[in-house]
Every structure is written in C-alpha cells, then in structure tokens.
Design a protein around this motif. Sequence first.
Motif, PDB file in Angstrom:
ATOM      1  N   LEU A   1      70.294  47.260  -4.565  1.00  0.00           N
ATOM      2  CA  LEU A   1      68.897  47.670  -4.675  1.00  0.00           C
ATOM      3  C   LEU A   1      68.004  46.460  -4.438  1.00  0.00           C
ATOM      4  CD1 LEU A   1      66.659  49.693  -5.387  1.00  0.00           C
ATOM      5  CD2 LEU A   1      67.134  49.250  -7.819  1.00  0.00           C
ATOM      6  N   ASP A   2      67.335  46.443  -3.279  1.00  0.00           N
ATOM      7  CA  ASP A   2      66.472  45.321  -2.924  1.00  0.00           C
ATOM      8  C   ASP A   2      65.599  45.750  -1.750  1.00  0.00           C
ATOM      9  OD1 ASP A   2      66.546  41.983  -3.309  1.00  0.00           O
ATOM     10  OD2 ASP A   2      65.733  42.698  -1.407  1.00  0.00           O
ATOM     11  N   PRO A   3      64.302  45.386  -1.751  1.00  0.00           N
ATOM     12  CA  PRO A   3      63.432  45.813  -0.653  1.00  0.00           C
ATOM     13  C   PRO A   3      63.704  45.086   0.658  1.00  0.00           C
ATOM     14  CG  PRO A   3      62.232  44.400  -2.161  1.00  0.00           C
ATOM     15  CD  PRO A   3      63.566  44.672  -2.807  1.00  0.00           C
ATOM     16  N   ASP A   4      64.285  43.898   0.587  1.00  0.00           N
ATOM     17  CA  ASP A   4      64.525  43.100   1.798  1.00  0.00           C
ATOM     18  C   ASP A   4      65.783  42.249   1.604  1.00  0.00           C
ATOM     19  OD1 ASP A   4      64.164  42.001   4.294  1.00  0.00           O
ATOM     20  OD2 ASP A   4      62.589  40.608   3.673  1.00  0.00           O
ATOM     21  N   PRO A   5      66.954  42.864   1.570  1.00  0.00           N
ATOM     22  CA  PRO A   5      68.178  42.111   1.262  1.00  0.00           C
ATOM     23  C   PRO A   5      68.433  40.991   2.265  1.00  0.00           C
ATOM     24  CG  PRO A   5      68.691  44.310   2.111  1.00  0.00           C
ATOM     25  CD  PRO A   5      67.224  44.291   1.848  1.00  0.00           C
ATOM     26  N   GLY A   6      68.975  39.889   1.739  1.00  0.00           N
ATOM     27  CA  GLY A   6      69.249  38.716   2.564  1.00  0.00           C
ATOM     28  C   GLY A   6      68.089  37.763   2.659  1.00  0.00           C
ATOM     29  N   HIS A   7      66.954  38.095   2.027  1.00  0.00           N
ATOM     30  CA  HIS A   7      65.755  37.276   2.165  1.00  0.00           C
ATOM     31  C   HIS A   7      65.181  36.910   0.802  1.00  0.00           C
ATOM     32  CE1 HIS A   7      66.122  39.106   6.152  1.00  0.00           C
ATOM     33  NE2 HIS A   7      65.463  38.061   6.590  1.00  0.00           N
ATOM     34  N   GLY A   8      65.991  36.287  -0.010  1.00  0.00           N
ATOM     35  CA  GLY A   8      65.533  35.801  -1.301  1.00  0.00           C
ATOM     36  C   GLY A   8      65.187  34.325  -1.233  1.00  0.00           C
ATOM     37  N   ALA A   9      65.510  33.609  -2.308  1.00  0.00           N
ATOM     38  CA  ALA A   9      65.213  32.178  -2.368  1.00  0.00           C
ATOM     39  C   ALA A   9      65.967  31.386  -1.311  1.00  0.00           C
ATOM     40  CB  ALA A   9      65.549  31.642  -3.761  1.00  0.00           C
ATOM     41  N   ASN A  10      67.032  31.975  -0.728  1.00  0.00           N
ATOM     42  CA  ASN A  10      67.779  31.280   0.323  1.00  0.00           C
ATOM     43  C   ASN A  10      66.925  30.994   1.549  1.00  0.00           C
ATOM     44  OD1 ASN A  10      67.981  34.284   0.630  1.00  0.00           O
ATOM     45  ND2 ASN A  10      69.000  33.745   2.550  1.00  0.00           N
ATOM     46  N   GLN A  11      65.798  31.689   1.697  1.00  0.00           N
ATOM     47  CA  GLN A  11      64.933  31.465   2.850  1.00  0.00           C
ATOM     48  C   GLN A  11      64.249  30.105   2.807  1.00  0.00           C
ATOM     49  OE1 GLN A  11      64.573  33.777   5.623  1.00  0.00           O
ATOM     50  NE2 GLN A  11      66.468  34.248   4.536  1.00  0.00           N
ATOM     51  N   VAL A  12      64.142  29.522   1.632  1.00  0.00           N
ATOM     52  CA  VAL A  12      63.514  28.201   1.520  1.00  0.00           C
ATOM     53  C   VAL A  12      64.482  27.141   1.009  1.00  0.00           C
ATOM     54  CG1 VAL A  12      61.177  29.088   1.257  1.00  0.00           C
ATOM     55  CG2 VAL A  12      62.596  28.784  -0.767  1.00  0.00           C
ATOM     56  N   ALA A  13      65.720  27.524   0.738  1.00  0.00           N
ATOM     57  CA  ALA A  13      66.705  26.561   0.223  1.00  0.00           C
ATOM     58  C   ALA A  13      67.165  25.619   1.325  1.00  0.00           C
ATOM     59  CB  ALA A  13      67.903  27.303  -0.359  1.00  0.00           C
ATOM     60  N   ALA A  14      67.374  24.367   0.979  1.00  0.00           N
ATOM     61  CA  ALA A  14      67.893  23.405   1.945  1.00  0.00           C
ATOM     62  C   ALA A  14      69.375  23.621   2.204  1.00  0.00           C
ATOM     63  CB  ALA A  14      67.654  21.977   1.458  1.00  0.00           C
ATOM     64  N   GLY A  15      70.084  24.188   1.234  1.00  0.00           N
ATOM     65  CA  GLY A  15      71.490  24.511   1.442  1.00  0.00           C
ATOM     66  C   GLY A  15      72.449  23.366   1.213  1.00  0.00           C
ATOM     67  N   MET A  16      72.050  22.367   0.438  1.00  0.00           N
ATOM     68  CA  MET A  16      72.985  21.289   0.124  1.00  0.00           C
ATOM     69  C   MET A  16      74.091  21.802  -0.792  1.00  0.00           C
ATOM     70  SD  MET A  16      70.840  17.792  -0.421  1.00  0.00           S
ATOM     71  CE  MET A  16      69.857  18.509  -1.713  1.00  0.00           C
ATOM     72  N   LEU A  17      75.316  21.462  -0.459  1.00  0.00           N
ATOM     73  CA  LEU A  17      76.473  21.769  -1.295  1.00  0.00           C
ATOM     74  C   LEU A  17      76.848  20.456  -1.971  1.00  0.00           C
ATOM     75  CD1 LEU A  17      78.396  23.895   1.364  1.00  0.00           C
ATOM     76  CD2 LEU A  17      76.687  24.659  -0.309  1.00  0.00           C
ATOM     77  N   ALA A  18      76.153  20.150  -3.055  1.00  0.00           N
ATOM     78  CA  ALA A  18      76.178  18.792  -3.585  1.00  0.00           C
ATOM     79  C   ALA A  18      76.419  18.746  -5.081  1.00  0.00           C
ATOM     80  CB  ALA A  18      74.850  18.102  -3.236  1.00  0.00           C
ATOM     81  N   PRO A  19      77.595  19.168  -5.544  1.00  0.00           N
ATOM     82  CA  PRO A  19      77.843  19.131  -6.988  1.00  0.00           C
ATOM     83  C   PRO A  19      77.852  17.722  -7.558  1.00  0.00           C
ATOM     84  CG  PRO A  19      79.873  19.634  -5.799  1.00  0.00           C
ATOM     85  CD  PRO A  19      78.750  19.709  -4.804  1.00  0.00           C
ATOM     86  N   VAL A  20      78.258  16.737  -6.762  1.00  0.00           N
ATOM     87  CA  VAL A  20      78.357  15.367  -7.279  1.00  0.00           C
ATOM     88  C   VAL A  20      76.993  14.696  -7.290  1.00  0.00           C
ATOM     89  CG1 VAL A  20      79.391  13.093  -6.930  1.00  0.00           C
ATOM     90  CG2 VAL A  20      80.764  15.157  -6.593  1.00  0.00           C
ATOM     91  N   THR A  21      76.251  14.759  -6.176  1.00  0.00           N
ATOM     92  CA  THR A  21      74.948  14.089  -6.155  1.00  0.00           C
ATOM     93  C   THR A  21      73.888  14.854  -6.935  1.00  0.00           C
ATOM     94  OG1 THR A  21      74.587  15.066  -3.955  1.00  0.00           O
ATOM     95  CG2 THR A  21      75.289  12.766  -4.042  1.00  0.00           C
ATOM     96  N   GLU A  22      74.150  16.110  -7.311  1.00  0.00           N
ATOM     97  CA  GLU A  22      73.244  16.861  -8.184  1.00  0.00           C
ATOM     98  C   GLU A  22      73.529  16.606  -9.660  1.00  0.00           C
ATOM     99  OE1 GLU A  22      70.698  18.777  -7.946  1.00  0.00           O
ATOM    100  OE2 GLU A  22      70.594  19.574  -5.911  1.00  0.00           O
ATOM    101  N   LEU A  23      74.616  15.917  -9.975  1.00  0.00           N
ATOM    102  CA  LEU A  23      75.069  15.766 -11.349  1.00  0.00           C
ATOM    103  C   LEU A  23      74.003  15.118 -12.232  1.00  0.00           C
ATOM    104  CD1 LEU A  23      77.318  15.796 -13.521  1.00  0.00           C
ATOM    105  CD2 LEU A  23      78.080  13.590 -12.606  1.00  0.00           C
ATOM    106  N   GLN A  24      73.764  15.749 -13.382  1.00  0.00           N
ATOM    107  CA  GLN A  24      72.894  15.201 -14.412  1.00  0.00           C
ATOM    108  C   GLN A  24      73.726  14.958 -15.675  1.00  0.00           C
ATOM    109  OE1 GLN A  24      69.130  15.003 -14.018  1.00  0.00           O
ATOM    110  NE2 GLN A  24      69.961  15.012 -11.946  1.00  0.00           N
ATOM    111  N   TYR A  25      73.308  13.997 -16.487  1.00  0.00           N
ATOM    112  CA  TYR A  25      74.004  13.738 -17.743  1.00  0.00           C
ATOM    113  C   TYR A  25      73.995  15.005 -18.598  1.00  0.00           C
ATOM    114  CZ  TYR A  25      73.745   8.783 -16.568  1.00  0.00           C
ATOM    115  OH  TYR A  25      73.876   7.575 -15.937  1.00  0.00           O
ATOM    116  N   GLY A  26      75.137  15.328 -19.174  1.00  0.00           N
ATOM    117  CA  GLY A  26      75.248  16.493 -20.027  1.00  0.00           C
ATOM    118  C   GLY A  26      75.571  17.777 -19.291  1.00  0.00           C
ATOM    119  N   GLU A  27      75.728  17.701 -17.974  1.00  0.00           N
ATOM    120  CA  GLU A  27      75.991  18.907 -17.187  1.00  0.00           C
ATOM    121  C   GLU A  27      77.416  18.929 -16.631  1.00  0.00           C
ATOM    122  OE1 GLU A  27      73.046  19.448 -14.178  1.00  0.00           O
ATOM    123  OE2 GLU A  27      71.431  19.856 -15.616  1.00  0.00           O
TER     124      GLU A  27
END
Length: 395
Positions: free
Chosen positions: A33-59
Amino acid sequence: MHTSSDVLVIGGGIIGLAVAWRTAQRGLSVTVLDPDPGHGANQVAAGMLAPVTELQYGEEPLLRLGIASNARYADFVAELTEASGGLDTGYRRCGTLAVALDADDRAELREVHAFQQRLGLATEWLNGRECRRLEPMLAPDVRGGTLVADDHQVDGRRLGTALLAACRRAGVTLHPSRAASVLTAHGQAVGGLAEDGTRLTSAQTVLAAGSWSGELPGLPPEAQLPLRPVKGQVLRLRMTNLQGGPLPMPFLSRNVRAVVRGCHIYVVPREDGELVVGATSEEQGFDTTVTAGGVYELLRDAHELLPGITELPLVETGAGLRPGTPDNAPLLGPTALPGLVAATGHYRNGVLLTPVTGDAIAELLATGSLPPEAAPFTPARFADAETPAPLELSQ
C-alpha cells in the motif's frame, strides 16, 4: 471495496519493497500500500554502504547488523538484477575514504580509527599525501584519513526501480494509495484502510512507512513507535566540464567523507558521472523544503574538501526525511499490537540495511521467528525503558 492477502506492507520505499519481494518468494500473497512505490527516501539517498565509516560510539550492535547486510549486498543485487529482468542497481565496490581537514579533525579521526581497530575492523590510516595520491582533487590541507576498502555504494534510485520490478514479477499486488489507518479487530492488526476507501485485510501487517510510520492512525498507545523525521538536503552534480564534456582526469573514484567545521559531509561519485553531495541534518518535522542555506552550506563545505567541485554543473537539489529513533537504530519485528510487524526507523542506514531487513522480516512472516541478527532491534526495547536522548547525528 475490499481486498485480502496474507501480508499487507504499508509503505513502498526500498525497505517495504524488499520485505514484499522476499516475502512473496516465500510463497505468501503480498500487497503493498503506497501511492508511489519505489519513490521514498531512496530518491535523495546517496547510497553509501558504509557500516564502518558510519560507526558511532555506543552503536556496536548496529555496526554488526550493518556489516551483516553489507556482506550480503553483492549476492543481493545479483539476484535482484535477475529477478527484475536485468535492471542495474549501480552497485560499486569502491571503498570509502574518510579525511580530516585540520589538526583537531585529525586527532578525532585518529581516535575513531583506534576504536575501529579495537573492534577488529579493516581500516587503514593514511597521511595527507597518501590521501591525495588516492584522490588528487582533495584539498591540499587534508591532514590524514582512513581508507575502508569494504564500505561501498549503490544507487538508491536504481535500487528502488529494480525492487519494484522484482515485486511485480514475483506477483506482489501494488495498491496505489496512501494508508489512512491501520485496521484492528479483537485486539490485533488485520490490515489497513487506504485513503481511496479500500479495506485491505491481511493475516499480518508490516509497517514500513519510514518517517510516517509513527503518525499512522489506528495504533493503540502501546503500539506507537518512537520515530521522528530528520531532514537531509542533498545536491547532485555532473562530473563534466561546464560545456558538458569529459574532465581531463577522474574527479573522484570512491566515496569521500569528512567533518568540516563540525558538519559531516560526504561526496559519492557514480559510474554514470553523477556526483552526490550530502547531507544536512535538520530537526524540522516533516518539512522537505530545499533551502538556500542548506545548499550554501553543502557547497561551502564540499568546496573546502574538493576545491574543484565549484566548476562542476549543479543539476539537482533535493531534501528527504530519515526516520530516526531514540538510539538511531531500526525497529524490526513484532510490535505491541499482535499481527503488526515493524520494518522502519532505519535513520541514516536505510539503503545499507535493505538486504538484511528484507530477509529478517520475510523470515518472521513466514516462520514466526526473527533471525538472531535482528533480535536486538525489536520495538520492545523501548517498551519499559525511559526513552534515551538521541545520539549525536552524524550527517
């Protein structure tokens, strides 16, 4: 009007579509159920797959989930390309370079690098000259950086298009309307009501509406999800000269991120010549206005990082909403309302966590069991605890 299926997924962004596709592969009937599937926040996301460089203390738990998802990406996109009829997702194994522009940033990045090493992560420290050897367009005053060879990228827009095609080919029903409310009966979720008046009933309902997941009517107080929208503005440029021709040398070959005057910035080069610059982090409710100040800040900080960037054509500006939670980690699994499953709250890691989320929620819907990697992220972790303050935002 009334329709029925085994599973109703409320929200057709990349998370909702991944859940729908994987669930349909398990043999369950699925409606999105969606008015425009495939067009959510991914339309503005850079798409980095970066679990290591995104790491924050406590996460650290979130890090483990991100690494698990990142490890699945190559196989995930290969399967998705086939399932979608050959659509390319823009997946690139390019690595990420995080750099420091002054002595204070260098000291902070050194501490982060030491933290990464204590956790056994594969990161390499480089001095400023080594950073510029890898990326000659970096500013001369770059003081050092860390190279993470396994932090890659994917094109969020292409990913959404491919997931939508795969869902269609897998027999997922797409209902093009907004969700008006969750439907309940006898103390459990039984589907959703669309704004067009259609009642979509289901044995199980998945709430995957991103930042709007916490706003949907029909949920009892105990099932309300602790979500907030965090606005991010992004820019898209072309790595060509002002006449549209090719540059004499590649402008950038890998993801680059930095902290400039305390503001996090990232620059992501696509193989097709697009360059994505982001992102601001603004607590402005559901506002998605692109502002002159946001564009200025991004261009100013990007220019300090990559002085030549102001010579590139600016082709698009945009703003989107990240669904944030109190601990910046996603909400995955059963909610306090029987029959309602959460797949939301991915904040800055929505693209990265798409494969692991799709797999985990499909497993739960098909078998009743949530895989161990997703178990720490159920909404129940907030049920009896005082809501913690949000962690410092990283972008």
